[in-house]
Design an enzyme around this catalytic site. Structure first.
Site, PDB file in Angstrom:
ATOM      1  N   HIS A  85       0.837  -1.204   0.000  1.00 16.11           N
ATOM      2  CA  HIS A  85       0.000   0.000   0.000  1.00 16.11           C
ATOM      3  C   HIS A  85       0.875   1.259   0.000  1.00 16.11           C
ATOM      4  CE1 HIS A  85      -3.629   2.400   1.283  1.00 16.11           C
ATOM      5  NE2 HIS A  85      -2.660   3.181   1.739  1.00 16.11           N
ATOM      6  N   GLU A  86       1.800   1.336   0.948  1.00 20.99           N
ATOM      7  CA  GLU A  86       2.635   2.543   1.055  1.00 20.99           C
ATOM      8  C   GLU A  86       3.550   2.681  -0.158  1.00 20.99           C
ATOM      9  OE1 GLU A  86       1.915   4.755   3.115  1.00 20.99           O
ATOM     10  OE2 GLU A  86       0.593   3.545   4.387  1.00 20.99           O
ATOM     11  N   HIS A 135       1.874   4.574  -2.866  1.00 17.34           N
ATOM     12  CA  HIS A 135       2.012   6.030  -2.735  1.00 17.34           C
ATOM     13  C   HIS A 135       3.372   6.492  -3.274  1.00 17.34           C
ATOM     14  CE1 HIS A 135      -1.645   6.921  -0.614  1.00 17.34           C
ATOM     15  NE2 HIS A 135      -1.351   6.179   0.430  1.00 17.34           N
ATOM     16  N   HIS A 194       3.544   6.506  -6.978  1.00 22.30           N
ATOM     17  CA  HIS A 194       2.746   7.632  -7.490  1.00 22.30           C
ATOM     18  C   HIS A 194       3.624   8.887  -7.526  1.00 22.30           C
ATOM     19  CE1 HIS A 194      -1.451   9.789  -7.259  1.00 22.30           C
ATOM     20  NE2 HIS A 194      -0.799  10.050  -8.377  1.00 22.30           N
TER      21      HIS A 194
END
Length: 631
Positions: free
Chosen positions: A443-444, A447, A450
């Site tokens: 998940h992290e 980020h 991105h």
């Protein structure tokens, strides 16, 4: 279709055979499975993140003063030049100059182990934040931007990205109260500055441990907690403890109400509501959601049904003995898996680099260069993955420096920190992850990628600087990869929810004032959405640190999960390693950051039907919230 847990067992069993033939790790895997090599003490201290001034806490004052001098110069340029593209470029430079100090300080104030650095960073955050609020109510500065937006000829000459960034800067002026008279603008600045203090006070309080006399706990469980003289400190819920008594003690003590923090939360919510009303909004939630995909609080929950999202959040977990699977999911193996996945999907790989003296805040921090196979260096990720005293128990992504195109034509490389709370490796055993830890890591990293893959002209809209309810899409999409057996099967080898409840609570806290305590609101929301009884003399809301960074926007996880699910089904479910889809995902979603309206990015030809399905199929979850408000 094979169940998730069956797939997981199959992966583990098959990996046993594979492991006999694999005896070495890649440089990335090895870096995370071994203890970090010590930094050469004779090296020159290059300062945190390579910023020379930040070799000592006093450097934050130096960095602030430099940024403030540059701010004055840029404000003068913006106000004294005719409207045009230079106006927007100057605004973005202004934002970049302040963000380089504020963003870095925002991480250091919570992540650095040295209290002197944390204190200096917190002061820098407040000082820079105060300057930003004053700039957001600077009439002359706003007029320079308004002259551009009101001039059709000039506006038509701008490219779409420049026009959107100009509109976003104007939006910041508007929600800050630029339209108010001088007295009310001053009041708005005062409220915003007060919020900076309240935000810091509450955020710090959410991470503080609670103390209890050692004798208050049974002797046989005391060793499970941190002992300080005659007291025991409990700084978390110990949810992974197999001992029920340990979990019960941690829950009741860690969540025991702190009267001063309860008062701080009341003041925080009151101040947010007063500010929203002052600048012309019905509530803080209305102000916060203006400019998001949801637009208004009523639309936050309208497309979703409670049972749907509850089931999504309660996705199947692997009910397997951890001793069976954990050895196959060392941190190094998972990092190799991410490296392999990004290489196949996006042509991107990690390169482990040894930090210079003073560059990192803990010797356990790893530094990764993110490199594209044809474009070269994209940026840097600092991986602060391991637990240590005084480090918050939270997993999060921090932007340290945003990417942007500089005047000399070079691209300013993004720099981010990923912070997790994993057990550190020992001399004999690497860090072993359970499925939840692995999902959080993916998940992290979503980020981080991105931020790395965004290639916007302006840093104001780079990477995760986009609508909050879109920012979670790339990270949640990565969770689908983390739980896909075809992906996991590529790297698993031996070394040898409650989101609906959180979103509802957040919306009620930031809606119309309820004239009752935050704890009473919590009880009612928990009864309706969580299905578990409230435990007397606890105040979970005082540990809800997302109230600061995600105030009135926690629903973003729900909306982002729905969109990520659609992207997964349409693009990656058939083949999670499809390079064409990976390139399309980067080109149409990641590359734009916040420079393009989020709904335009997800309304591609293949996703239109899915969005229609989302908007029309699920019963209005908002009705349930409406019942709460009617009490």
């Amino acid at each position: 279709m094979m169940l998730a847990c069956q797939r997981f067992v199959s992966v583990v069993r098959n990996s046993r055979t594979l492991s006999r033939h694999v005896t070495t790790w890649s440089p990335v895997g090895a870096a995370f499975n071994a203890q970090q090599r010590k930094v050469d003490l004779f090296q020159k201290n290059v300062g945190l993140f390579g910023v020379p001034a930040l070799s000592t806490p006093a450097g934050f004052e130096v960095a602030q003063q430099r940024a403030l001098r540059e701010t004055e110069q840029l404000v003068e340029i913006a106000c004294n030049n005719p409207p045009g593209a230079l106006t927007v470029e100057t605004f973005d430079q202004l934002s970049d100059s302040l963000c380089k100090v504020a963003d870095l300080a925002d991480f250091v104030k919570v992540g650095h182990p040295d209290p002197a650095f944390r204190d200096a960073a917190e002061k820098a955050c407040i000082n820079i934040g105060t300057v930003v609020e004053r700039l957001n109510t600077n009439v002359e500065l706003c007029r320079s931007l308004k002259n551009l937006l009101d001039n059709k000829e000039v506006l038509d000459s701008l490219d779409p990205d420049t026009r959107r960034v100009a509109e976003l800067f104007m939006f910041d002026f508007e929600i800050s109260g630029i339209h108010l008279d001088e007295s009310k603008r001053g009041k708005a600045v005062s409220l915003n500055v007060n919020l900076l203090d309240l935000n810091n006070e509450f955020l710090n309080g959410t991470h503080l441990p609670n103390r209890i006399e050692k004798t208050a706990l049974p002797e046989h469980i005391r060793h499970c907690f941190s002992i300080d003289g005659n007291s025991i400190q409990i700084g978390g819920l110990h949810a992974d403890s197999p001992d029920e008594l340990v979990r019960e003690a941690a829950y009741k003590i860690f969540l025991f109400p702190n009267s001063s923090l309860l008062l701080c939360l009341d003041d925080l919510l009151t101040c947010r509501n007063e500010l929203a009303k002052l600048v012309g909004y019905e509530s803080f939630a209305h102000r916060a959601l203006n400019g998001t995909m949801a637009k208004t609080p009523g639309k936050v929950l309208m497309p979703w049904d409670h049972s749907y999202f509850s089931s999504a959040v309660r996705a199947e977990r692997y009910k397997i003995d951890p001793s069976l699977y954990s050895p196959y999911f060392s941190l190094g193996a998972c990092m190799e898996g991410l490296n392999m996945l990004f290489s196949q999907l996006l042509g991107v790989s990690f390169r482990n680099e040894q930090p210079m003296a003073g560059e990192v805040w803990s010797e356990e921090v790893r530094k990764l260069a993110v490199v594209h196979e044809t474009e070269g260096l994209l940026g840097y990720i600092y991986c602060d993955f391991f637990r240590r005293p005084d480090k918050p128990h939270q997993d999060c992504h921090f932007t340290i420096q945003g990417g942007r195109l500089k005047k000399d034509g070079e691209y300013q490389h993004p720099v981010v920190v990923l912070m997790l709370s994993l057990p550190p490796p020992t001399r004999s055993t690497p860090t072993l992850l359970n499925p939840g830890m692995m999902e959080n890591l993916f998940h992290e990293m979503g980020h981080a990628m991105h931020s790395m893959l965004g290639r916007t002209r302006y840093q104001h809209v780079t990477g995760t600087r986009c609508s909050t309810d879109f920012a979670e899409v790339p990270s949640i999409l990565m969770e689908f990869f983390a739980t896909d057996y075809r992906v996991v099967n590529q790297f698993a080898r031996h070394y040898q929810t409650g989101q609906v409840f959180y979103a509802a609570l957040d919306q009620v806290y930031h809606g119309k004032p309820q004239n009752r305590s935050t704890t009473d609101i919590l009880k009612k929301i928990q009864e309706k959405f969580y299905g578990l009884p409230y435990v007397p003399n606890t105040a979970w809301q005082l540990r809800f640190s997302h109230l600061i960074g995600y105030g009135a926007k926690y629903y973003s996880y729900l909306m982002s999960r729905a969109i990520a699910s659609m992207v997964w089904r349409q693009c990656f479910q058939k083949d999670p390693f499809n390079r064409d889809m990976g390139e399309r995902y980067r080109r149409e979603m990641l590359a734009h950051g916040g420079s393009k309206e989020p709904m335009l990015m997800v309304q591609g030809k293949e996703l239109t039907l899915s969005l229609f399905f989302l908007a029309t199929t699920f019963l209005p979850f908002f009705r349930v919230l409406a019942l709460f408000f009617s009490y």
